[in-house]
Design a protein around this motif. Structure first.
Motif, PDB file in Angstrom:
ATOM      1  N   LYS A 122     122.373  50.737 -42.888  1.00  0.00           N
ATOM      2  CA  LYS A 122     121.030  51.482 -43.543  1.00  0.00           C
ATOM      3  C   LYS A 122     120.094  52.542 -42.244  1.00  0.00           C
ATOM      4  O   LYS A 122     119.930  53.435 -42.730  1.00  0.00           O
ATOM      5  CB  LYS A 122     120.194  50.886 -44.164  1.00  0.00           C
ATOM      6  N   SER A 123     119.544  52.017 -41.949  1.00  0.00           N
ATOM      7  CA  SER A 123     118.599  52.084 -40.739  1.00  0.00           C
ATOM      8  C   SER A 123     119.352  53.799 -39.669  1.00  0.00           C
ATOM      9  O   SER A 123     120.133  53.852 -39.846  1.00  0.00           O
ATOM     10  CB  SER A 123     117.844  51.630 -40.056  1.00  0.00           C
ATOM     11  N   GLU A 124     118.449  54.424 -38.733  1.00  0.00           N
ATOM     12  CA  GLU A 124     118.612  55.928 -38.953  1.00  0.00           C
ATOM     13  C   GLU A 124     119.449  55.521 -37.405  1.00  0.00           C
ATOM     14  O   GLU A 124     120.133  56.011 -36.628  1.00  0.00           O
ATOM     15  CB  GLU A 124     117.796  56.750 -38.296  1.00  0.00           C
ATOM     16  N   LEU A 170     111.422  45.558 -34.033  1.00  0.00           N
ATOM     17  CA  LEU A 170     112.876  44.893 -34.123  1.00  0.00           C
ATOM     18  C   LEU A 170     112.975  44.531 -32.810  1.00  0.00           C
ATOM     19  O   LEU A 170     113.489  44.010 -32.248  1.00  0.00           O
ATOM     20  CB  LEU A 170     113.553  46.441 -34.168  1.00  0.00           C
ATOM     21  N   LEU A 171     111.754  45.100 -31.727  1.00  0.00           N
ATOM     22  CA  LEU A 171     111.997  44.899 -30.551  1.00  0.00           C
ATOM     23  C   LEU A 171     111.784  43.139 -30.088  1.00  0.00           C
ATOM     24  O   LEU A 171     112.159  42.600 -29.112  1.00  0.00           O
ATOM     25  CB  LEU A 171     110.790  45.618 -29.688  1.00  0.00           C
ATOM     26  N   LYS A 172     110.567  42.533 -31.491  1.00  0.00           N
ATOM     27  CA  LYS A 172     110.668  41.209 -30.746  1.00  0.00           C
ATOM     28  C   LYS A 172     111.273  40.332 -30.892  1.00  0.00           C
ATOM     29  O   LYS A 172     111.324  39.020 -30.483  1.00  0.00           O
ATOM     30  CB  LYS A 172     108.883  41.173 -31.889  1.00  0.00           C
ATOM     31  N   LYS A 173     112.493  40.763 -31.261  1.00  0.00           N
ATOM     32  CA  LYS A 173     113.522  39.084 -31.978  1.00  0.00           C
ATOM     33  C   LYS A 173     114.396  39.455 -30.761  1.00  0.00           C
ATOM     34  O   LYS A 173     115.347  39.990 -30.539  1.00  0.00           O
ATOM     35  CB  LYS A 173     113.664  39.984 -32.980  1.00  0.00           C
ATOM     36  N   MET A 232     124.965  45.319 -37.293  1.00  0.00           N
ATOM     37  CA  MET A 232     124.237  44.824 -38.268  1.00  0.00           C
ATOM     38  C   MET A 232     123.440  44.066 -37.461  1.00  0.00           C
ATOM     39  O   MET A 232     121.974  43.372 -37.671  1.00  0.00           O
ATOM     40  CB  MET A 232     125.397  44.867 -39.295  1.00  0.00           C
ATOM     41  N   ARG A 233     123.839  42.931 -36.671  1.00  0.00           N
ATOM     42  CA  ARG A 233     122.842  42.020 -36.523  1.00  0.00           C
ATOM     43  C   ARG A 233     122.086  42.044 -35.320  1.00  0.00           C
ATOM     44  O   ARG A 233     121.451  42.213 -35.357  1.00  0.00           O
ATOM     45  CB  ARG A 233     124.151  41.117 -35.686  1.00  0.00           C
ATOM     46  N   ILE A 234     122.055  43.754 -34.724  1.00  0.00           N
ATOM     47  CA  ILE A 234     120.802  44.271 -33.756  1.00  0.00           C
ATOM     48  C   ILE A 234     120.217  45.084 -34.431  1.00  0.00           C
ATOM     49  O   ILE A 234     118.997  44.565 -34.076  1.00  0.00           O
ATOM     50  CB  ILE A 234     121.854  45.329 -33.004  1.00  0.00           C
ATOM     51  N   PHE A 235     121.281  45.867 -34.913  1.00  0.00           N
ATOM     52  CA  PHE A 235     119.410  47.139 -35.365  1.00  0.00           C
ATOM     53  C   PHE A 235     118.627  47.186 -36.689  1.00  0.00           C
ATOM     54  O   PHE A 235     118.033  47.279 -37.384  1.00  0.00           O
ATOM     55  CB  PHE A 235     120.099  48.229 -35.451  1.00  0.00           C
ATOM     56  N   GLU A 236     119.583  45.306 -37.718  1.00  0.00           N
ATOM     57  CA  GLU A 236     118.953  46.125 -39.293  1.00  0.00           C
ATOM     58  C   GLU A 236     118.029  45.052 -39.580  1.00  0.00           C
ATOM     59  O   GLU A 236     118.553  44.101 -39.333  1.00  0.00           O
ATOM     60  CB  GLU A 236     120.296  45.618 -40.208  1.00  0.00           C
TER      61      GLU A 236
END
Lengths: 111, 165
Positions: free
Chosen positions: B103-105, B52-55, B161-165
């Motif tokens: 969904k993600s923790e 996730l850190l790459k976007k 949702m736009r940040i973490f999913e």
């Protein structure tokens, strides 16, 4: 320049102290543990963050000021977690809601 | 695995340098040793979310999230202070159930923490499998699941949702 910084710092510290006071007042006035957690967690998080930000403005980019900034981050990340753990464990160990509470879906779903 | 460890090492090392603030040899050595220890101990925890850190778009949404969150937090404090000093304590407290699509923790943790600092709401428990949150609400407007979701969750769910999913 310096004195303006100090004045703004004092304003932030005063606002923080006021919110901390309201939070602690809520701790005394509210009827049950859940409502008390509301007032204490919200007001004390922002109040203490505001005091620390005032300290940062007062000290500038020295080792004291930067540590104050980092403490704001830690506080904002950890205080809600402690509130959640306290509320959840209180509910699990059977602490009742205030008698004027409207609904308790958590208890309904646990049965 | 090596890449994750290097990332964690860099993050903890820079964090330590900011925390100690004075660049001396002792600080740098201690930071390096601690960084190596932490990167070996915790690399398994961060392994799955590393992509996730790459976007870069996520960072932009995160910078949008911070002022929105601060504004809500300020409103929450003024609301709380008003309820405390009002002589008759205007409250209709209760625990309501709301739905979430996250969904993600990491996303669920952020959502729960954000709700706790929002006006009038505090997360009591999360049901990750069903996607439900149990929220203690100071001023219950509705105990219906859908309507309560509209009131409480929607605003921040879109951003998270736009940040973490």
């Amino acid at each position: 320049m310096n004195s303006i910084n100090e004045i703004i710092a004092y304003i932030f510290i005063a606002i923080g102290l006021a919110f901390d006071f309201f939070g602690c007042l809520g701790l005394v006035r509210f009827p049950d543990i859940y409502n008390r957690l509301h007032s204490s967690i919200k007001c004390v998080t922002l109040g203490t963050s505001s005091i620390l930000f005032g300290l940062f403005l007062y000290k500038g980019f020295t080792h004291t000021g930067v540590k104050a900034l980092l403490c704001i981050g830690f506080l904002v990340l950890t205080a809600p977690v402690s509130a959640h753990v306290l509320a959840r464990s209180a509910h699990k160990s059977g602490v009742k809601l205030w008698e004027k509470s409207v609904c308790d879906k958590y208890a309904e779903d646990k049965k | 695995m090596i890449k994750v460890r290097l990332n964690i090492f860099a993050a903890t090392f820079i964090f330590w340098l900011i925390l100690s603030w004075t660049l001396t040899a002792e600080n740098i050595i201690i930071g390096a040793v601690l960084g190596i220890c932490v990167s070996f101990l915790t690399s398994e925890l961060f392994n799955k979310d590393a992509k996730l850190l790459k976007k870069p778009l996520r960072y932009l949404w995160f910078f949008y999230y911070i002022p929105v969150f601060l504004w809500e937090c300020l409103k929450a404090n003024i609301d709380g202070a008003y309820r405390v000093i009002h002589p008759s304590l205007p409250m209709r407290p209760g625990i309501v159930k709301v739905k979430t699509n996250l969904k993600s923790e990491t996303a669920l943790t952020f959502l729960a923490n954000t709700l706790t600092l929002n006006p009038g709401t505090m997360t009591v428990d999360i049901d990750q499998a069903g996607g439900f949150l149990y929220v203690h609400w100071v001023d219950v407007k509705t105990d219906d699941v859908e309507k309560a979701t509209e009131y409480i969750v929607r605003k921040f769910e879109r951003i998270l949702m736009r940040i973490f999913e």
